[in-house]
Scaffold this motif. Sequence first.
Motif, short mmCIF file in Angstrom:
data_model
loop_
_atom_site.label_atom_id
_atom_site.label_comp_id
_atom_site.label_asym_id
_atom_site.label_seq_id
_atom_site.Cartn_x
_atom_site.Cartn_y
_atom_site.Cartn_z
N ALA A 107 -2.69 -7.80 -0.91
CA ALA A 107 -3.77 -7.59 -1.88
C ALA A 107 -4.20 -6.13 -1.90
O ALA A 107 -4.43 -5.55 -2.96
CB ALA A 107 -4.96 -8.49 -1.56
N GLN A 108 -4.26 -5.52 -0.73
CA GLN A 108 -4.66 -4.11 -0.67
C GLN A 108 -3.55 -3.21 -1.20
O GLN A 108 -3.83 -2.19 -1.85
CB GLN A 108 -5.07 -3.74 0.75
CG GLN A 108 -6.33 -4.48 1.17
CD GLN A 108 -6.97 -3.90 2.41
OE1 GLN A 108 -6.50 -2.94 2.99
NE2 GLN A 108 -8.07 -4.50 2.83
N VAL A 109 -2.30 -3.55 -0.95
CA VAL A 109 -1.20 -2.80 -1.55
C VAL A 109 -1.30 -2.84 -3.07
O VAL A 109 -1.12 -1.83 -3.76
CB VAL A 109 0.16 -3.37 -1.09
CG1 VAL A 109 1.31 -2.84 -1.95
CG2 VAL A 109 0.41 -2.99 0.38
N MET A 110 -1.60 -4.00 -3.62
CA MET A 110 -1.69 -4.14 -5.07
C MET A 110 -2.86 -3.33 -5.65
O MET A 110 -2.70 -2.62 -6.64
CB MET A 110 -1.85 -5.62 -5.45
CG MET A 110 -0.59 -6.46 -5.22
SD MET A 110 -0.86 -8.24 -5.46
CE MET A 110 -1.25 -8.29 -7.22
N THR A 111 -4.04 -3.43 -5.03
CA THR A 111 -5.19 -2.70 -5.57
C THR A 111 -4.98 -1.19 -5.47
O THR A 111 -5.36 -0.45 -6.37
CB THR A 111 -6.49 -3.07 -4.84
OG1 THR A 111 -6.38 -2.77 -3.44
CG2 THR A 111 -6.80 -4.55 -5.01
N ARG A 112 -4.35 -0.73 -4.39
CA ARG A 112 -4.14 0.71 -4.23
C ARG A 112 -3.08 1.22 -5.19
O ARG A 112 -3.19 2.33 -5.72
CB ARG A 112 -3.77 1.01 -2.77
CG ARG A 112 -4.92 0.72 -1.83
CD ARG A 112 -4.53 0.73 -0.36
NE ARG A 112 -5.65 0.24 0.44
CZ ARG A 112 -5.66 0.21 1.76
NH1 ARG A 112 -4.59 0.63 2.44
NH2 ARG A 112 -6.71 -0.24 2.41
#
Length: 471
Positions: free
Chosen positions: A101-106
Motif C-alpha cells: 500500500a505504501q509502495v502504491m501511494t508513493r
Amino acid sequence: MPSASQPGPTPGSSTGPQPGAAPLAQPSAALPASPPEPPVPPARAQGQTAPGAGSGAVQPFVYLGRQPILDRNGALNAYELLFRGGAQNRADVDDDALATAQVMTRTIGQLGVPAVLGRHYGYVNISRELLFDDIVHLLPPGRFVLEVLEHVRFDAAVLERLAQLRRAGYRIAFDDVSEITENLLRALPYADIVKVDLMQTERAALPELVASLAAHGKTLIAEKVETGEDFELASSLGFELFQGYFFARPQVLRAPRVRASRLALVRLLALVANDVGTAELERELRSHPGVVVQLLRLVNSSAYSPGRPISSLREAVLAAGTRQIARWAQLLLYASGRDLPWGSDPLVQLAGTRSHFMELAARSLNPQDPEFADAAFMTGIFSLVHVLVGSTPENTLDRLGLSREIVEAVDGHRGELGTLLRIATAAERGDHDGAQRLAREAGGMFTALTPPLLGELNLWAGAWFTAYAEG
C-alpha cells in the motif's frame, strides 16, 4: 492485450548494462536518454519507521526502491518496485499488504508514475489480502504487473480473482518459484510471467524446471542473478528477462512526505458510500489540501488524465470518478501509518487558510462567477505545493496538469489570480497596508478589497481552517 505467453511490448525500451559488464552504480542510468524524464533525487541518510515497527518521529521524506529487470541484450524492460522504510537499502517488511500500500501511494501520489517508471512497466508485490482489495485497480493495467507473492495459496477463490484481473487487462507474475508444486501447477494457466529464484533453486534441477515452465508458454524471469556465471547459465537455459545484483542493486528514491488527514479520508469514504453528488465531494475536498494534492496526481496519471488542463476541483472529481476517489482514499488511509495530525502541519495550515481566503475574496469581488472562485481556491492550494513536495513551482505544476491561468498565477503572479495571490500573501503576513496598496494598484474590481474587508476575510479563513483541522 498481451498474450498469456508474452509480457507484451514495453511502453519503451532503452539500452541498459551489457551482460557480463560491471554492475551499475545507479539503475537510473538505464533510463532512456531521450525524451528526458523528471529527475527523482536519490535518498540521503534519513531514518524512518518501517510498517509495523515501533513508533518514532515522523520523517520528512518517504522512500521507494526500484530494481531494473533487463532483457538478454541488456535493455531495460521494467522495474520491480520495493518498499523502503528509510534511506538504508533494505526492506524491513513485516506486513506485506501495508508495505505494498505504501509502495502504491508513493509511486502514484508522491513521486509520480512518470518519475518512477519512465516509459517502463512496474512490478508490484501483491499479497492475498490486496489481491482481493478493490484498491488494486488504482494501478493502471498498462503500466503495472501484479507480482503474486510466493506464500499465496492458489485456492479456487484466488484463481477466480486472477482470472478477473487478467480479463481487466492485468498481467500476472508469480514470485520466487524454485520448484514445480501442485499449488503452482494449479495456478499456471492464470499467470503470464514466472520469476524463478536462482538462489533457492538447485542448479541440477534448473533445466527441468525451466523446460516445464516454458512448455506452459510462460515468460521466464531469472531473479537473484548475482554473478556472471548465473547470467550465462540462465541465458543458456532460455530465460528471457533477468534481475539481480549482477546488473544493479535497488536504487532508493525519495520524496518529501505529503500528509493526508485520516479524518478527511474517512469523511471522503463515508460520502462516497452514501452516494453523494459531485458538489458534496468537492465541498469536503476543499477542506483538505493534502488530499487535493494527491488527488491531482492520481487524475494526471496516464490512466485517468482528462487530456486537458484542470481548473477546478469539480473537474478533478469528475475526471477521477467517485469510485477511484474512494479507492484512493482507502489506500491513503491504509498506508498513512502514524503520521502527525494534519492540523499540526504549519505548511498545510498555511495552504488551507490561503486557499479559503482567496476563494472568499474571489466571491466578494465577482459573486456571479463561481468558476473564478474555484480557480482562486485551487491557486491558493497550489501556490505552496512546490514547497510541500520539495521542487520548483515550474516542475511541480507541470506534473499536475492545471490550467494556464492557475500556473501563471503561481509561477509568476500573473493575471487576476496572480494579483489575488499577491494580496493574499501580503494579508497573511499581516501587511494590510501592502495588501491594500496591491489592490489599489491593480484597480478595477480589486479596489473593493478595502482594509475592513481584508481583515474579515482573514478572520473567516483562519476560523474555517481551525474548525476543519479540529474535526
